[in-house]
Design a protein around this motif. Structure first.
Motif, PDB file in Angstrom:
ATOM      1  N   ASN A 128      47.080  42.210  34.252  1.00  0.00           N
ATOM      2  CA  ASN A 128      46.954  41.862  32.826  1.00  0.00           C
ATOM      3  C   ASN A 128      45.506  41.966  32.366  1.00  0.00           C
ATOM      4  O   ASN A 128      45.220  42.439  31.252  1.00  0.00           O
ATOM      5  N   CYS A 129      44.623  41.523  33.223  1.00  0.00           N
ATOM      6  CA  CYS A 129      43.199  41.562  32.891  1.00  0.00           C
ATOM      7  C   CYS A 129      42.698  43.005  32.808  1.00  0.00           C
ATOM      8  O   CYS A 129      41.949  43.365  31.892  1.00  0.00           O
ATOM      9  N   LEU A 130      43.115  43.825  33.746  1.00  0.00           N
ATOM     10  CA  LEU A 130      42.685  45.234  33.741  1.00  0.00           C
ATOM     11  C   LEU A 130      43.189  45.958  32.506  1.00  0.00           C
ATOM     12  O   LEU A 130      42.482  46.796  31.923  1.00  0.00           O
ATOM     13  N   ARG A 131      44.413  45.650  32.078  1.00  0.00           N
ATOM     14  CA  ARG A 131      44.948  46.294  30.874  1.00  0.00           C
ATOM     15  C   ARG A 131      44.132  45.918  29.640  1.00  0.00           C
ATOM     16  O   ARG A 131      43.992  46.719  28.717  1.00  0.00           O
ATOM     17  N   LYS A 132      43.594  44.712  29.612  1.00  0.00           N
ATOM     18  CA  LYS A 132      42.775  44.291  28.480  1.00  0.00           C
ATOM     19  C   LYS A 132      41.403  44.961  28.513  1.00  0.00           C
ATOM     20  O   LYS A 132      40.885  45.374  27.480  1.00  0.00           O
ATOM     21  N   PHE A 133      40.837  45.076  29.717  1.00  0.00           N
ATOM     22  CA  PHE A 133      39.534  45.718  29.850  1.00  0.00           C
ATOM     23  C   PHE A 133      39.599  47.232  29.605  1.00  0.00           C
ATOM     24  O   PHE A 133      38.652  47.826  29.093  1.00  0.00           O
ATOM     25  N   PHE A 134      40.723  47.850  29.982  1.00  0.00           N
ATOM     26  CA  PHE A 134      40.842  49.309  29.897  1.00  0.00           C
ATOM     27  C   PHE A 134      42.096  49.676  29.105  1.00  0.00           C
ATOM     28  O   PHE A 134      43.154  49.992  29.671  1.00  0.00           O
ATOM     29  N   PRO A 135      42.018  49.633  27.781  1.00  0.00           N
ATOM     30  CA  PRO A 135      43.194  49.924  26.942  1.00  0.00           C
ATOM     31  C   PRO A 135      43.622  51.385  26.968  1.00  0.00           C
ATOM     32  O   PRO A 135      44.777  51.697  26.641  1.00  0.00           O
TER      33      PRO A 135
END
Length: 463
Positions: A298-305
């Motif tokens: 979830n965090c990676l998806r927010k950092f790398f849209p």
């Protein structure tokens, strides 16, 4: 770094107002240079943090872990939680109330205080309720004062003096001579010590975000060990008291845990080493933990849209977590257990530049708002009774210079040995040891009895 302050006199601290102030600073620094906004757990601060998260893809709101731990301690020691009274913890509240009553009786009666001073060089601490872990700090001081307190109440002077409330005097004497009461005081200190130790470790602006997830799990296990040892139970047995404490700690963790904690935990190479995993049979590497993996993604998806960037960072993380490619080198695997995380990434992260950049960002993050709150003591030092005509603008300039000079001084060799060694603990009250008496030290170092003893020893050698 101290950037600015805001005079909020006459302003309503709404979520909109707080978020506007945060946005102003974020835009000044640059959104790409900001990883998280750390605040306490107040509803308006949390709401402002969520507004920031919605506005910026790469910025997270993180609740201050020190405030979270302090709330957990309050729930335990006050025998109350959000649902109301908790009878299983009432005895802790009773012990704390007895200690407070004893302290107030002695401190508020001149003759009793004189008797106490005759037996003890250490003083009682004037602890505000807003102080972190205030009950635990008070009880810790009682243990240090135990011998002096017992000697005081069995002395002829205590029995001979009858000019005050004799019922309260008998109550104080009975409690201080009651070994069961002292055993309960010691038990409270023992089982809350892991919580208090974690609070102390996180109560700093040093990077520790990547340690919080593991620290919280270890802290709960240490609390369980102390309670089960006291109750003489096997670890697989049920403990009603531990269940109550564990429920409070788990509830606080669920309210404060964020995807950022999980990603930072996953980027600490030590948690993949055989040495760390072998220390506890229940430990698993971060990429094998379902909860951590879900929150990390979830965090990676927010950092790398952008899909291509997200795919690349996931591939790099897979190589890192599975010891593939350059990470499969024997030195890379061996050094995970021995190097500081940033050092390890500096040596072995060159083949995964995007993941390395992300690791450098997260492994350098604090987990509390303590550095901001220490500015309050700096303001009190600068805007004092003698300097009470300073305008807010002038005070801000002086605090800006004072705090940032302190930050620069940390790079010097004598920071921890010269006159500045107290700065990160006692604030601006400790510019030097000279002239700091025992009573003043007790007021200034409420959660640092070790430093108070240093002051006392210094005074003894200089007289």
């Amino acid at each position: 770094m101290f950037l600015k302050c805001e005079n909020t006199e006459g302003k309503a601290k709404t979520k909109e107002y707080i978020s506007e102030l945060l946005v102003e600073v974020i835009e000044k620094v640059g959104p790409k240079n900001v990883v998280q906004v750390v605040t306490d757990n107040a509803a308006n601060c949390k709401a402002a943090g969520l507004i920031i998260e919605a506005r910026y893809n790469n910025i997270f709101w993180t609740p201050c872990v020190v405030h979270t731990l302090n709330l957990a301690l309050k729930n335990i020691c006050a025998a109350k939680n959000n649902e109301g009274e908790n009878p299983g913890l009432q005895w802790i509240s009773d012990v704390a109330g007895d200690a407070l009553q004893i302290k107030n009786f002695i401190m508020n009666h001149g003759m009793r205080l004189s008797m106490f001073n005759a037996f003890s060089k250490l003083k009682f601490l004037a602890i505000a309720d807003t102080r972190f872990a205030s009950v635990i700090v008070m009880l810790k001081r009682f243990i240090l004062l135990k011998d002096a307190l017992v000697q005081m109440v069995i002395s002829d002077r205590w029995a001979a003096y009858r000019e005050d409330d004799q019922e309260k005097a008998h109550f104080v004497r009975d409690k201080l001579l009651n070994e069961i009461w002292w055993d309960n005081v010691k038990y409270i200190i023992d089982f809350t010590d892991p919580i208090y130790s974690m609070l102390r470790a996180a109560d700093t602006d040093k990077p520790c975000l990547h340690l919080i997830y593991e620290m919280w799990d270890s802290m709960i296990e240490k609390v369980k060990t102390v309670i089960y040892r006291k109750e003489q139970k096997a670890m697989f047995e049920e403990s009603e008291f531990f269940s109550i404490v564990n429920e409070i700690l788990q509830d606080r963790w669920l309210k404060s845990n964020t995807p950022l904690h999980c990603l930072a935990h996953s980027l600490n190479p030590r948690y993949y080493s055989e040495q760390w995993l072998s220390e506890d049979a229940n430990r698993v590497a971060p990429h094998m933990d379902p909860e951590i993996s879900e929150e990390r993604n979830n965090c990676l998806r927010k950092f790398f849209p952008i899909a291509e960037d997200l795919r690349r960072i996931k591939q790099q993380f897979a190589d890192y977590s599975l010891n593939r490619g350059f990470f499969a080198l024997p030195d890379s695997i061996e050094d995970r257990a021995h190097f500081e995380p940033l050092q390890w990434w500096g040596i072995y992260g060159s083949r995964t530049p995007q993941l390395k950049e992300l690791a450098f960002k997260l492994l350098g993050q604090p987990a509390s708002s303590s550095c901001c709150e220490r500015n309050w003591s700096t303001y009190g030092f600068i805007h004092s009774l003698r300097r009470n005509s300073l305008t807010p603008e002038r005070a801000e300039d002086l605090v800006f210079v004072h705090n940032n000079l302190r930050l620069l001084s940390r790079s010097t060799d004598d920071y921890l040995s010269g006159p500045s060694q107290m700065w990160d603990v006692g604030g601006d009250g400790f510019e030097t040891f000279d002239g700091v008496g025992i009573l003043q030290a007790a007021n200034l170092t409420l959660d640092e009895p070790e430093f108070e003893l240093m002051i006392t020893e210094h005074e003894g050698t200089s007289t």
